[in-house]
Structure formats: structure tokens, C-alpha cells
Design a protein around this motif. Structure first.
Motif, mmCIF file in Angstrom:
data_model
loop_
_atom_site.group_PDB
_atom_site.id
_atom_site.type_symbol
_atom_site.label_atom_id
_atom_site.label_comp_id
_atom_site.label_asym_id
_atom_site.label_seq_id
_atom_site.Cartn_x
_atom_site.Cartn_y
_atom_site.Cartn_z
ATOM 1 N N VAL A 280 0.971 15.673 -5.798
ATOM 2 C CA VAL A 280 1.756 16.002 -4.805
ATOM 3 C C VAL A 280 3.288 16.413 -5.569
ATOM 4 O O VAL A 280 3.786 15.583 -6.445
ATOM 5 C CB VAL A 280 2.238 14.944 -3.600
ATOM 6 C CG1 VAL A 280 2.613 13.627 -4.005
ATOM 7 C CG2 VAL A 280 2.981 15.428 -2.479
ATOM 8 N N TYR B 220 -7.805 18.240 3.238
ATOM 9 C CA TYR B 220 -6.407 17.619 3.151
ATOM 10 C C TYR B 220 -5.471 18.625 3.162
ATOM 11 O O TYR B 220 -5.519 19.791 2.535
ATOM 12 C CB TYR B 220 -6.228 16.695 1.910
ATOM 13 C CG TYR B 220 -7.439 15.808 1.870
ATOM 14 C CD1 TYR B 220 -6.941 14.352 2.526
ATOM 15 C CD2 TYR B 220 -8.439 15.580 1.503
ATOM 16 C CE1 TYR B 220 -7.766 13.409 2.662
ATOM 17 C CE2 TYR B 220 -9.367 14.446 1.344
ATOM 18 C CZ TYR B 220 -9.063 13.602 1.920
ATOM 19 O OH TYR B 220 -10.051 12.484 1.842
ATOM 20 N N ILE C 214 -0.055 12.536 3.771
ATOM 21 C CA ILE C 214 -1.237 13.139 3.451
ATOM 22 C C ILE C 214 -1.822 13.283 4.875
ATOM 23 O O ILE C 214 -2.303 12.226 5.400
ATOM 24 C CB ILE C 214 -2.011 13.014 2.604
ATOM 25 C CG1 ILE C 214 -1.319 12.909 0.988
ATOM 26 C CG2 ILE C 214 -3.098 13.724 2.317
ATOM 27 C CD1 ILE C 214 -0.696 14.217 0.773
ATOM 28 N N ILE D 271 0.158 20.218 -2.598
ATOM 29 C CA ILE D 271 -0.580 19.172 -3.309
ATOM 30 C C ILE D 271 -1.821 19.857 -3.885
ATOM 31 O O ILE D 271 -2.328 21.115 -3.809
ATOM 32 C CB ILE D 271 -1.265 18.349 -2.100
ATOM 33 C CG1 ILE D 271 -1.937 19.152 -0.802
ATOM 34 C CG2 ILE D 271 -0.158 17.551 -1.176
ATOM 35 C CD1 ILE D 271 -2.564 18.408 0.048
ATOM 36 N N TYR E 265 -0.719 18.333 4.060
ATOM 37 C CA TYR E 265 0.313 17.284 4.117
ATOM 38 C C TYR E 265 1.274 17.519 5.386
ATOM 39 O O TYR E 265 1.312 18.658 5.859
ATOM 40 C CB TYR E 265 1.228 17.559 2.777
ATOM 41 C CG TYR E 265 1.708 18.657 2.433
ATOM 42 C CD1 TYR E 265 3.070 18.976 3.134
ATOM 43 C CD2 TYR E 265 1.195 19.707 1.659
ATOM 44 C CE1 TYR E 265 3.638 20.278 2.424
ATOM 45 C CE2 TYR E 265 1.766 20.809 1.259
ATOM 46 C CZ TYR E 265 2.721 21.167 1.898
ATOM 47 O OH TYR E 265 3.541 22.417 1.281
#
Length: 485
Positions: free
Chosen positions: A335, A286, A296, A325, A288
Motif C-alpha cells: 500500500v 480488494y 483495505i 494497492i 481500499y
């Protein structure tokens, strides 16, 4: 008795006494023991009495000695995986450890003299096969962009600082401006911005742009030079799912590297991905998207196209900018955001797309490695300049976002504790096992060799560190910890 007879008898008695005396003296000399000279035994190889001798797996380490009046030299029995072979003709002991050996042992060397006298020396040995210890700490160093390669500092569980661990193990160096590390299985992936050639074309002698090492021993298993990864433009961050799914962020976006084929594939939907550390969890990666329509970005090994889950359009604290994050323990994502003059920590659920926010009083400092904050459980740590803050996040949905302002703690200003702590460099770290918070400071950019690694247990003291290690870093990129198994 006549005089002549008396003299004759006296003479005979004298002769008898002289004979007895000579005989007795002769017997006394025959029974006197010969004293053997005292044994002398010293190590020639310089051994630090306060620190162990570190030995790379399967590499011979020679301990040389001087011996005088010595009949034999022996060592104690070492655990499985260790060998100590004595070469008396060469006046040395050859020590070797396998990668599977016990990490730390005591070697006792005993020299026996010509009689029963003995001289012993004790040496603490460490096999460099403990880098997967969950109690250890890595500090990755960028190095000076114009003159130095990157390096890796390692702090052992018992607080010994092992400087330039990668070079010690491999005999070569990391790439120029090392930026990030990622753990995956039994491997560590280390990315550098410039590899073996910096931005102005200066060549460096090192192992390249992406280096893959054994997580237990740090021994190099694979390396990719700048020319082999010529598609990349100043890479900064790395994450890994497996050998075929290593993700690298650069100025364009995010690429997938197949380390088996050396093929780079751009991940659609990751254009202008932020210069920030990835979150890896549940077999996915992940990052962002910042801006008014932020969210995300999820990357799955099933596809070379990213999926974006947008933040709520109407959040309690507006989200115009995202700083970073971090993974939450329950699968949510922490976040750090900013919007219309207000900063907030949010807890975002990818399934429900719901975010719980707590406002904080400062716009956090974000270093060049893109670390805005760190989290341990519900404790969130962040900085503004040299001041350290903590928010104990309360996820009670009945609370307003402003409640975070009351819960926020101003822990300490590092610059007030040490004149050399002129500025923080590249964010914080929080140890997943000890819960200690790690901080890097340097005196200034020009005086970066005057630096400190701080370790705090803020639950006990915000003024006195648990440990303080001075002058080990070279523009530190950040802290990294081996994952728990």
C-alpha cells in the motif's frame, strides 16, 4: 584417265560428300534439345519480409500470385491445425488456421517450371491465438475522448508490436476511453468509461462499455452497451471472479455484474470507492478506503456486502491518504500512503492487521487510471514526474521506516533520454516473467501521437532501454500481462 572420265568421277565424289553433309546436318538438327522458357513466379499479395502474416483463427487468408511458364504449384506440409489449399485456376493459395493451431509456422510455396526448374517463396505465418502467452505485453489505449475509440496494442514475446489487435481480430473497436482490463480463466474483461456514447452525447461505432473476449484469441464473446449498463456512471475499473461475479467500479462505488443475467447489484460498503485498480487474489477482490480511518476493502463472492480491515491507528508513518494497492507474493498487500508530509510504502497483513512501512522521498505521480506504483517481488517502482524510482523493500521489523530513504534509488529521468518524453502517461508496468519495467511517455497532451513505449531492465542499465517502441499508443491507460498458468 580421260578428262571426261576424271570430271565424271570428281562430280560423283562431290555429290557423295554433299549427301553425307546434308545427312549429317539433318541428324544434328534432329538431336538438338529444345530449351524450355524459364519459370516466373511472384506473390501478388503484399508480404512484409521482416514481419509475419497474422491470420485470425478460422478465417481464410488468400495469398495471390502471378505464374508464367509454370507446370505446377505446391506447398510444404504444415502442422496440424493449418491448411493451405492451392487454387491454380484462381492463381491463389487459401490459408486457414484453427484456434488450436501452432502459433507460428513457415509456409514454403514451390512452383515447378515446364522442366525441372523450380522457384520457391517462403512466408512466415502467425495465427492470432497467442494472446495468453505469459511473455507478451498488452497496452490498453483510451483513445481521444472526443474523437476516438479505445484500442489494444500487443507486444509479442519476440518484440513485434501488433497495433490495434482487437480491431484486427474482430473487425470492430473497443469502447470510448478504455480504462482497465481483468483476466479470469479463459476470458478477458475490458471496461471503457463511455462505451458507445461519450459524456456530451456523441455516438461512437464500437462494441460497447464492457467487452468480454477469449483470452487466447481476443475474439469477442460478449458485449454490453452503455444503455445495457445505464446504471453505471463513468466506470473505470474491473475485476472478475467468475461469470456471475464481475466487479465494476464507477463514481458511486462498486457493482457486481452477473454476465449471465445482465443484472447489476451494488456492493454495500463500497460508497465512493477510489479510482484505482483492484487487487484480485485468493478468490476475492480488494480495493481500499482512504482518509484518516482508512483500510483495505475486501469483496467476497459469498456476499454483496464488503468488509473493511482498517489500518493501524498509530502507524510509524501516519496514513491520511492512500494512493494505491498491489498484491504481494505472500498474500499481504502493498500500500502506498501519505500523511503529514511523508510518503511511505507499507506491507499490510490482513489477518494480523500489522503494517511494516518504509518511507520514500517523493509523493508519487498517480495517473488517471489510478496506478501509483508497481511491485515485483520486493522491488517497488514509482514515479515523480518523469523520474523513475525503486525501493528494494526490506521487511526486517527491526528497521525504522526512515531506512527506506537510504534504500531508495533514483533510477532515471526519462525526459533526459528523449526530447519526445515530455510526460509520463498513466503509470508503470512490471513484467511478471522478464521483470522488465514498462513506461509510457507522450510529448504532450496536444502532441500525444508522438509517444514511446519503453522497456527497461534496471538491473543492467538505467540509461539504455531493452526496447523502445515509438508512436503506437493513443493515451495509454496502462500495461497488462496474461497471468501465469
Amino acid at each position: 584417265m580421260k578428262k571426261t572420265e576424271f570430271m565424271k568421277a570428281h562430280f560423283l565424289w562431290g555429290l557423295l560428300l554433299l549427301t553425307i553433309s546434308l545427312f549429317a546436318g539433318s541428324c544434328s538438327n534432329d538431336n538438338k534439345e529444345t530449351v524450355a522458357p524459364a519459370p516466373e513466379f511472384e506473390l501478388v499479395t503484399e508480404i512484409d519480409a521482416t514481419n509475419p502474416v497474422f491470420i485470425s483463427p478460422d478465417k481464410n487468408f488468400k495469398i495471390e500470385y502471378n505464374a508464367k511458364n509454370i507446370k505446377s504449384v505446391a506447398t510444404n506440409m504444415l502442422p496440424e491445425g493449418w491448411t493451405a489449399e492451392i487454387d491454380e485456376s484462381g492463381s491463389c493459395i487459401n490459408v486457414k488456421a484453427a484456434a488450436s493451431a501452432t502459433s507460428k509456422v513457415k509456409l514454403t510455396i514451390t512452383a515447378t517450371g515446364e522442366d525441372t526448374q523450380k522457384v520457391s517463396k517462403e512466408v512466415t505465418l502467425c495465427c492470432l491465438n497467442f494472446f495468453d502467452d505469459v511473455n507478451g505485453t498488452f497496452v490498453l489505449n483510451e483513445g481521444n475522448m472526443t474523437t476516438e475509440n479505445g484500442s489494444l496494442t500487443y507486444i509479442t514475446a519476440d518484440g513485434y508490436v501488433f497495433d490495434d489487435a482487437y480491431k484486427t481480430v474482430n473487425g470492430s473497436e473497443l469502447g470510448n476511453v478504455a480504462q482497465d482490463m481483468a483476466f479470469c480463466g479463459d476470458k478477458i474483461y475490458i471496461i471503457s468509461q463511455n462505451g458507445d456514447e461519450n459524456a456530451v452525447g456523441t455516438k461512437f461505432e464500437n462494441d460497447g462499455m464492457l467487452i468480454v473476449v477469449n483470452a487466447k484469441t481476443l475474439q469477442k464473446e460478449m458485449a454490453f452497451t452503455k444503455s445495457e449498463l445505464s446504471t453505471l456512471d463513468w466506470p473505470t475499473h474491473v475485476a472478475a471472479i467468475d461469470d456471475e461475479h464481475v466487479y465494476i467500479r464507477d463514481n458511486k462505488g462498486i457493482y457486481r455484474l452477473n454476465t449471465k443475467t445482465k443484472e447489476l447489484t451494488f456492493i454495500n460498503g463500497t460508497d465512493k470507492a477510489p479510482k484505482s485498480q483492484f487487487v484480485t487474489m485468493n478468490g476475492k477482490v480488494y480495493t481500499y478506503k482512504s482518509g484518516l480511518i482508512g483500510g483495505i476493502i475486501e469483496i467476497s463472492p459469498d456476499s454483496d456486502t464488503a468488509k473493511t480491515t482498517e489500518f493501524p491507528y498509530r502507524a510509524e508513518v501516519s496514513i491520511n491518504e492512500v494512493f494505491g494497492i498491489q498484491p504481494a507474493d505472500d498474500g499481504d498487500i502493498w500500500v502506498m500512503t501519505f500523511g503529514f508530509g511523508k510518503s511511505a510504502i507499507g506491507k499490510f497483513n490482513l489477518e494480523s492487521k500489522k503494517i511494516i512501512q518504509r518511507q520514500v522521498s517523493v509523493k508519487p505521480s498517480v495517473g488517471s487510471a489510478g496506478v501509483a506504483f508497481v511491485a515485483n517481488g520486493s522491488d517497488i517502482y514509482y514515479t515523480n514526474g518523469t523520474t523513475i524510482y525503486r525501493l528494494k523493500f526490506n521487511a526486517d521489523e527491526s528497521l525504522k521506516a526512515e531506512s527506506g530513504l537510504e534504500a531508495e534509488e533514483n533510477l532515471t529521468d526519462i525526459s533526459t533520454l528523449d526530447d519526445n518524453a515530455g510526460l509520463l502517461y498513466n503509470g508503470l508496468g512490471v513484467h511478471p516473467v522478464t521483470k522488465n519495467v514498462y513506461i509510457n511517455t507522450i510529448k504532450s497532451f496536444a502532441l500525444y501521437t508522438q509517444n514511446t513505449i519503453w522497456s527497461f531492465d534496471f538491473n543492467n542499465s538505467a540509461e539504455t532501454p531493452v526496447a523502445k517502441y515509438e508512436n503506437y499508443t493513443n493515451f495509454p491507460a496502462g500495461f497488462f500481462f496474461a497471468p501465469q498458468k
